[in-house]
Motif scaffolding. Structure first.
Motif, PDB file in Angstrom:
ATOM      1  N   HIS A  80      -8.628   2.982  -3.181  1.00  0.00           N
ATOM      2  CA  HIS A  80      -9.761   3.805  -2.744  1.00  0.00           C
ATOM      3  C   HIS A  80      -9.220   5.118  -2.204  1.00  0.00           C
ATOM      4  CE1 HIS A  80     -13.427   5.036  -0.634  1.00  0.00           C
ATOM      5  NE2 HIS A  80     -14.068   4.095  -1.314  1.00  0.00           N
ATOM      6  N   GLY A  81     -10.007   6.169  -2.319  1.00  0.00           N
ATOM      7  CA  GLY A  81      -9.580   7.479  -1.851  1.00  0.00           C
ATOM      8  C   GLY A  81      -9.405   7.567  -0.351  1.00  0.00           C
ATOM      9  N   ARG A  82     -10.109   6.706   0.392  1.00  0.00           N
ATOM     10  CA  ARG A  82      -9.991   6.715   1.857  1.00  0.00           C
ATOM     11  C   ARG A  82      -9.113   5.588   2.376  1.00  0.00           C
ATOM     12  NH1 ARG A  82     -14.519   5.282   3.157  1.00  0.00           N
ATOM     13  NH2 ARG A  82     -15.878   5.782   1.406  1.00  0.00           N
ATOM     14  N   LEU A  83      -8.361   4.969   1.481  1.00  0.00           N
ATOM     15  CA  LEU A  83      -7.494   3.852   1.860  1.00  0.00           C
ATOM     16  C   LEU A  83      -6.034   4.268   1.817  1.00  0.00           C
ATOM     17  CD1 LEU A  83      -6.941   0.811   2.420  1.00  0.00           C
ATOM     18  CD2 LEU A  83      -6.957   0.495  -0.080  1.00  0.00           C
ATOM     19  N   THR A  84      -5.315   3.949   2.898  1.00  0.00           N
ATOM     20  CA  THR A  84      -3.861   4.064   2.926  1.00  0.00           C
ATOM     21  C   THR A  84      -3.274   2.667   3.048  1.00  0.00           C
ATOM     22  OG1 THR A  84      -3.949   6.227   4.028  1.00  0.00           O
ATOM     23  CG2 THR A  84      -1.872   5.004   4.158  1.00  0.00           C
ATOM     24  N   VAL A  85      -2.454   2.272   2.099  1.00  0.00           N
ATOM     25  CA  VAL A  85      -1.771   0.972   2.166  1.00  0.00           C
ATOM     26  C   VAL A  85      -0.394   1.220   2.771  1.00  0.00           C
ATOM     27  CG1 VAL A  85      -0.958  -1.032   0.888  1.00  0.00           C
ATOM     28  CG2 VAL A  85      -3.042   0.161   0.150  1.00  0.00           C
ATOM     29  N   PHE A  86      -0.189   0.631   3.942  1.00  0.00           N
ATOM     30  CA  PHE A  86       1.016   0.897   4.731  1.00  0.00           C
ATOM     31  C   PHE A  86       1.924  -0.323   4.712  1.00  0.00           C
ATOM     32  CE2 PHE A  86       3.394   0.851   8.735  1.00  0.00           C
ATOM     33  CZ  PHE A  86       3.945   2.125   8.741  1.00  0.00           C
ATOM     34  N   ALA A  87       3.171  -0.113   4.332  1.00  0.00           N
ATOM     35  CA  ALA A  87       4.158  -1.204   4.315  1.00  0.00           C
ATOM     36  C   ALA A  87       4.671  -1.410   5.734  1.00  0.00           C
ATOM     37  CB  ALA A  87       5.295  -0.870   3.366  1.00  0.00           C
ATOM     38  N   GLY A  88       4.072  -2.369   6.429  1.00  0.00           N
ATOM     39  CA  GLY A  88       4.421  -2.578   7.832  1.00  0.00           C
ATOM     40  C   GLY A  88       4.581  -4.040   8.165  1.00  0.00           C
ATOM     41  N   ASP A  89       5.199  -4.283   9.318  1.00  0.00           N
ATOM     42  CA  ASP A  89       5.475  -5.646   9.776  1.00  0.00           C
ATOM     43  C   ASP A  89       5.249  -5.683  11.282  1.00  0.00           C
ATOM     44  OD1 ASP A  89       6.546  -8.095  10.558  1.00  0.00           O
ATOM     45  OD2 ASP A  89       8.214  -7.986   9.142  1.00  0.00           O
ATOM     46  N   VAL A  90       4.362  -6.565  11.742  1.00  0.00           N
ATOM     47  CA  VAL A  90       4.037  -6.610  13.175  1.00  0.00           C
ATOM     48  C   VAL A  90       5.215  -7.064  14.026  1.00  0.00           C
ATOM     49  CG1 VAL A  90       1.557  -6.930  12.862  1.00  0.00           C
ATOM     50  CG2 VAL A  90       3.064  -8.948  12.985  1.00  0.00           C
ATOM     51  N   HIS A  91       6.249  -7.627  13.407  1.00  0.00           N
ATOM     52  CA  HIS A  91       7.443  -8.015  14.157  1.00  0.00           C
ATOM     53  C   HIS A  91       8.356  -6.825  14.456  1.00  0.00           C
ATOM     54  CE1 HIS A  91       6.720 -12.341  13.907  1.00  0.00           C
ATOM     55  NE2 HIS A  91       6.363 -12.158  12.653  1.00  0.00           N
ATOM     56  N   GLN A  92       8.059  -5.675  13.874  1.00  0.00           N
ATOM     57  CA  GLN A  92       8.898  -4.488  14.028  1.00  0.00           C
ATOM     58  C   GLN A  92       8.128  -3.414  14.801  1.00  0.00           C
ATOM     59  OE1 GLN A  92      10.074  -3.370  10.053  1.00  0.00           O
ATOM     60  NE2 GLN A  92      11.174  -5.289   9.702  1.00  0.00           N
ATOM     61  N   PRO A  93       8.496  -3.159  16.064  1.00  0.00           N
ATOM     62  CA  PRO A  93       7.735  -2.230  16.907  1.00  0.00           C
ATOM     63  C   PRO A  93       7.577  -0.834  16.321  1.00  0.00           C
ATOM     64  CG  PRO A  93       9.315  -3.470  18.220  1.00  0.00           C
ATOM     65  CD  PRO A  93       9.619  -3.786  16.794  1.00  0.00           C
ATOM     66  N   ASP A  94       8.614  -0.293  15.713  1.00  0.00           N
ATOM     67  CA  ASP A  94       8.523   1.055  15.144  1.00  0.00           C
ATOM     68  C   ASP A  94       7.510   1.106  14.011  1.00  0.00           C
ATOM     69  OD1 ASP A  94      10.410   1.888  16.942  1.00  0.00           O
ATOM     70  OD2 ASP A  94      12.082   1.874  15.505  1.00  0.00           O
ATOM     71  N   SER A  95       7.482   0.067  13.214  1.00  0.00           N
ATOM     72  CA  SER A  95       6.532  -0.023  12.113  1.00  0.00           C
ATOM     73  C   SER A  95       5.094  -0.039  12.642  1.00  0.00           C
ATOM     74  CB  SER A  95       6.808  -1.289  11.295  1.00  0.00           C
ATOM     75  OG  SER A  95       5.806  -1.519  10.345  1.00  0.00           O
ATOM     76  N   VAL A  96       4.866  -0.829  13.675  1.00  0.00           N
ATOM     77  CA  VAL A  96       3.533  -0.919  14.273  1.00  0.00           C
ATOM     78  C   VAL A  96       3.121   0.415  14.882  1.00  0.00           C
ATOM     79  CG1 VAL A  96       2.154  -2.056  16.058  1.00  0.00           C
ATOM     80  CG2 VAL A  96       3.764  -3.392  14.682  1.00  0.00           C
ATOM     81  N   ASP A  97       4.052   1.067  15.554  1.00  0.00           N
ATOM     82  CA  ASP A  97       3.765   2.345  16.186  1.00  0.00           C
ATOM     83  C   ASP A  97       3.331   3.380  15.158  1.00  0.00           C
ATOM     84  OD1 ASP A  97       4.028   4.054  18.736  1.00  0.00           O
ATOM     85  OD2 ASP A  97       5.207   5.171  17.273  1.00  0.00           O
TER      86      ASP A  97
END
Length: 231
Positions: free
Chosen positions: A41-58
């Motif tokens: 979707h044009g308003r969707l960003t798919v982010f490669a993240g992991d909740v176990h990694q603080p920097d990724s969550v930030d």
């Protein structure tokens, strides 16, 4: 609004992403497996993240108006930390980024009560076995997650669905503070409730139940389709 969805690649997370986009919001879908995410979707960003990694969550939380957690993991005899560790990192990132609103999926099983229509087999045998044996490590971690949210200064809402199952469209579901004397929740209704919470301050700093009161499965059907994966 810019809504961040953790656990976006799960069954509820995908429904939530679709509903938020349909409602006109910008969505960041956080998943460890972005190549498997089926929505575009044009308003969707798919982010490669992991909740176990603080920097990724930030990074994922930056610029958010609201955060929704639909994290889910399977039952395991090993210790589970995804819910508590994930929410700890999310809370810290929200504080750093100045984001206030969060709603997180938990389960009615973290505070099990008898259901008036369920009968002795469910209330005295099945539910205790699921909560104390089969799902013990999972529900213990959900309780830790809930405690972390309650201790925070955020505008949090804990959402406790009942037994989850599939329906094709949102129903006239019920969302109430505390315990609801009903066992079942359609995932599409859970997603709708989460989106409704993100859009305002309804039930801020409260624990709520979401229940579906139409087209419920029987207990046998729920076990067959959800636990055993047979349709």
């Amino acid at each position: 609004m810019r809504i961040i969805v953790f656990g976006a690649n799960g069954s509820t997370g995908r429904l939530l992403t679709e509903q938020a986009l349909a409602a006109g919001h910008d969505v960041v879908a956080v998943t460890r497996r972005p190549d498997e995410f089926p929505i575009e979707h044009g308003r969707l960003t798919v982010f490669a993240g992991d909740v176990h990694q603080p920097d990724s969550v930030d990074t994922a939380v930056a610029g958010a108006d609201a955060v929704l957690s639909a994290l889910g993991v399977p039952y395991s005899k090993a210790q589970i930390t995804t819910y508590s560790e994930g929410i700890r990192h999310i809370i810290a990132a929200m504080r750093r980024r100045g984001v206030r609103r969060i709603a997180a999926v938990s389960s009615s099983a973290v505070d099990p009560k008898h259901y008036s229509e369920a009968g002795l087999l469910f209330n005295r045998v099945l539910q205790p076995y699921i909560v104390r044996v089969m799902g013990k490590t999972l529900y213990d971690d959900m309780r830790r997650m809930e405690a972390l949210l309650a201790a925070s200064d955020l505008e949090w809402t804990v959402v406790r669905p009942g037994g989850l199952y599939a329906l094709p469209a949102v129903t006239d579901y019920t969302m109430v503070e505390g315990h609801a004397d009903h066992r079942y929740t359609a995932r599409v209704d859970l997603a709708a409730a989460l989106l409704r919470l993100a859009e305002g301050d309804l039930f801020a700093r409260k624990i709520v139940s979401v229940v579906t009161t139409t087209d419920n499965p029987s207990l046998f059907q729920l076990i067959r389709t959800e636990a055993l994966g047979k349709h």
